[in-house]
Every structure is written in C-alpha cells, then in structure tokens.
Design an enzyme around this catalytic site. Structure first.
Site, mmCIF file in Angstrom:
data_model
loop_
_atom_site.group_PDB
_atom_site.id
_atom_site.type_symbol
_atom_site.label_atom_id
_atom_site.label_comp_id
_atom_site.label_asym_id
_atom_site.label_seq_id
_atom_site.Cartn_x
_atom_site.Cartn_y
_atom_site.Cartn_z
ATOM 1 N N ASN A 10 -4.019 4.289 -4.460
ATOM 2 C CA ASN A 10 -4.035 3.228 -3.464
ATOM 3 C C ASN A 10 -5.113 3.565 -2.421
ATOM 4 O O ASN A 10 -5.007 4.538 -1.683
ATOM 5 C CB ASN A 10 -2.635 3.166 -2.835
ATOM 6 C CG ASN A 10 -2.515 2.119 -1.762
ATOM 7 O OD1 ASN A 10 -3.421 1.895 -0.978
ATOM 8 N ND2 ASN A 10 -1.363 1.466 -1.731
ATOM 9 N N GLY A 12 -6.023 2.115 0.321
ATOM 10 C CA GLY A 12 -5.573 2.023 1.718
ATOM 11 C C GLY A 12 -4.928 3.321 2.163
ATOM 12 O O GLY A 12 -5.233 3.871 3.228
ATOM 13 N N ASP A 72 5.204 8.602 -0.604
ATOM 14 C CA ASP A 72 5.901 7.436 -1.126
ATOM 15 C C ASP A 72 6.384 6.667 0.090
ATOM 16 O O ASP A 72 6.939 7.247 1.029
ATOM 17 C CB ASP A 72 7.069 7.788 -2.043
ATOM 18 C CG ASP A 72 7.444 6.562 -2.881
ATOM 19 O OD1 ASP A 72 6.632 6.150 -3.721
ATOM 20 O OD2 ASP A 72 8.531 6.006 -2.669
ATOM 21 N N PHE A 154 -3.727 -3.082 4.284
ATOM 22 C CA PHE A 154 -3.367 -3.375 2.891
ATOM 23 C C PHE A 154 -1.876 -3.704 2.841
ATOM 24 O O PHE A 154 -1.177 -3.658 3.856
ATOM 25 C CB PHE A 154 -3.700 -2.173 1.989
ATOM 26 C CG PHE A 154 -2.840 -0.952 2.250
ATOM 27 C CD1 PHE A 154 -3.108 -0.105 3.311
ATOM 28 C CD2 PHE A 154 -1.744 -0.658 1.438
ATOM 29 C CE1 PHE A 154 -2.317 0.997 3.565
ATOM 30 C CE2 PHE A 154 -0.946 0.452 1.687
ATOM 31 C CZ PHE A 154 -1.234 1.282 2.751
ATOM 32 N N ASP A 157 0.805 -5.167 5.555
ATOM 33 C CA ASP A 157 0.274 -5.052 6.926
ATOM 34 C C ASP A 157 0.257 -6.378 7.700
ATOM 35 O O ASP A 157 0.643 -6.406 8.868
ATOM 36 C CB ASP A 157 -1.149 -4.461 6.911
ATOM 37 C CG ASP A 157 -1.143 -2.937 6.796
ATOM 38 O OD1 ASP A 157 -0.053 -2.340 6.870
ATOM 39 O OD2 ASP A 157 -2.227 -2.357 6.630
ATOM 40 N N HIS A 182 4.268 4.709 10.104
ATOM 41 C CA HIS A 182 5.149 5.597 9.349
ATOM 42 C C HIS A 182 4.363 6.753 8.694
ATOM 43 O O HIS A 182 4.748 7.911 8.810
ATOM 44 C CB HIS A 182 5.891 4.766 8.301
ATOM 45 C CG HIS A 182 4.992 3.944 7.422
ATOM 46 N ND1 HIS A 182 4.130 2.990 7.911
ATOM 47 C CD2 HIS A 182 4.781 3.952 6.079
ATOM 48 C CE1 HIS A 182 3.457 2.444 6.921
ATOM 49 N NE2 HIS A 182 3.836 3.015 5.799
HETATM 50 P P1 IMP Z 1 4.084 3.544 -3.418
HETATM 51 O O1 IMP Z 1 4.405 4.496 -2.289
HETATM 52 O O2 IMP Z 1 2.836 3.907 -4.121
HETATM 53 O O3 IMP Z 1 5.250 3.277 -4.291
HETATM 54 O O4 IMP Z 1 3.696 2.150 -2.756
HETATM 55 C C1 IMP Z 1 4.068 1.824 -1.508
HETATM 56 C C2 IMP Z 1 3.857 0.339 -1.275
HETATM 57 O O5 IMP Z 1 4.451 0.039 -0.009
HETATM 58 C C3 IMP Z 1 2.399 -0.063 -1.162
HETATM 59 O O6 IMP Z 1 1.853 -0.515 -2.359
HETATM 60 C C4 IMP Z 1 2.470 -1.206 -0.142
HETATM 61 O O7 IMP Z 1 2.823 -2.393 -0.763
HETATM 62 C C5 IMP Z 1 3.613 -0.767 0.747
HETATM 63 N N1 IMP Z 1 3.101 0.040 1.869
HETATM 64 C C6 IMP Z 1 3.189 1.381 2.067
HETATM 65 N N2 IMP Z 1 2.579 1.745 3.206
HETATM 66 C C7 IMP Z 1 2.079 0.614 3.726
HETATM 67 C C8 IMP Z 1 1.326 0.340 4.904
HETATM 68 O O8 IMP Z 1 0.954 1.220 5.678
HETATM 69 N N3 IMP Z 1 1.015 -0.949 5.093
HETATM 70 C C9 IMP Z 1 1.383 -1.957 4.260
HETATM 71 N N4 IMP Z 1 2.051 -1.762 3.150
HETATM 72 C C10 IMP Z 1 2.409 -0.479 2.880
#
Ligand code: IMP
Length: 198
Positions: A10, A12, A72, A154, A157, A182
C-alpha cells in the site's frame, strides 16, 4: 547499515511509514527492493489487527531474512457494529472510492451523533536474527462525514473527520495527519523501540 523492510504493498502506508523511519540508522527498504516476487502476498487470515500485523511481519521477515515491520489497520464504525474493521481493505470490490461510497450509503440514515468511528493501527516488528517480535498500538477517534472532503491520502481518508484536528484525514497535510493519526501514534512508539535495536 542494517536493512529494515516495510512489509506493505500500500503506497499510502509506505509513504507515511518511511517518513517516520528516515531518522533511524537503518537502510529502509520496500517490497520492491527485495527479490520477493511482486505477486507474492501474505494472506491476512487473522481476526484482529494484532493477529494480522504479526502474521505479515513474521512471514515476510522469514521470507526476506530482513528485520521487517508491518502495519495492520482499519476503521471501526460504531453504527456498523465495528465494521469494516479488519476487513477495511476488502470491504467492497473496486477502488478506495467505491469502498468509502459503500460506507456512506450504508450510513445515509445514521444521525450525526451516531456517526462515531475509530481508526486503529497495530505495528509489528520481527527480527529473524533473534526470532523476536514486538508490537505497538495507535488509535484516533473521529466520525464519518456525510460526504467526502479533501483530496489527500488514501483509503477512507476523505470520509474520516478526526476530532483532534477538526478536519478529515484527506484535508490534512501528511505532517499534520502523521502527528495525530492511528499509524503515526503506533509509529512513534515503534520508533522508540527501533532506536534501541542492535
Ligand atoms: P490492511 O492493513 O493492509 O489490511 O489495510 C488497511 C486498510 O484500512 C487500507 O487499505 C485502508 O482502506 C484502510 N486504512 C488504513 N489506514 C488508513 C488511513 O490512514 N487512511 C485511510 N484508510 C486507511
């Protein structure tokens, strides 16, 4: 200089985490800098943020042989019984925009005072040399807007209004977001741990 791998695809997240780690005496590398095939993925089978952060850091660390950190994270919305939570990345098919539109649609009849939500990040670092793992946690309280606001960032947000800064994550600059969000909070704690790493 010892390498530190950020286990994420990711962009972002990668940008935010690199920002925090640049002061440390590690050579920070991304998945693209390893010889791990691009399509290789760790399956997120955990039921919790902590479980998935541990799975990602340990499996990627063992595969790469490098000191590895993984985040995560996700948004838990009270009116949706904590959803999307750990399923944030795959809550609906399509793009980030399509996913947050699903959330807005599901919440269209939810009154302002019931739109509270929380972002959570759990970050794990795994050291294949010592076979040790450590985790840190961060949270940010806010609420879900009625429509998207802001262009930056991303994921969710544009629809997450962070109480502490009085604007959405997408309206904040990267520096502003990282100070209160966070992942920033979990990264501040991880930074202190990594500073003391051998
Ligand atoms: P994972 O931790 O890879 O399972 O994905 C976490 C998902 O939570 C991301 O793809 C976003 O959709 C969302 N997410 C996590 N952190 C953020 C953030 O800082 N802003 C917006 N969405 C977030």
């Amino acid at each position: 200089m010892r390498k530190l791998l950020i286990a994420t695809h990711n962009l972002g997240k990668l940008e935010e985490m690199q920002g925090y780690l640049k002061e440390l005496s590690f050579e920070v590398v991304s998945m693209d800098d390893t010889d791990i095939p691009k399509e290789w993925r760790v399956e997120e089978v955990g039921q919790t943020f902590e479980g998935n952060a541990l799975i990602k850091a340990i499996i990627t660390g063992k595969k790469s042989g490098m000191l590895t950190i993984a985040d995560d994270s996700g948004v838990s919305i009270d009116a949706l019984n904590g959803e999307p939570g750990v399923k944030s990345a795959r809550y609906a098919k399509g793009t980030d925009k399509q996913r947050y539109e699903v959330v807005l649609e599901k919440m269209k009849d939810v009154p302002d005072e019931k739109r509270t939500a929380k972002f959570t990040s759990v970050i794990a670092v795994y050291d294949p040399m010592s076979d040790q793992v450590t985790v840190t946690y961060g949270e940010c309280l806010g609420r879900i807007t009625r429509e998207p606001k802001g262009e930056r960032g991303f994921g969710y947000d544009p629809i997450f209004f962070a109480d502490e800064i009085g604007k959405t994550y997408a309206e904040a600059t990267l520096e502003e977001k990282m100070r209160i969000d966070h992942r920033g909070r979990a990264m501040q704690k991880m930074y202190e741990i990594l500073k003391r790493f051998p």
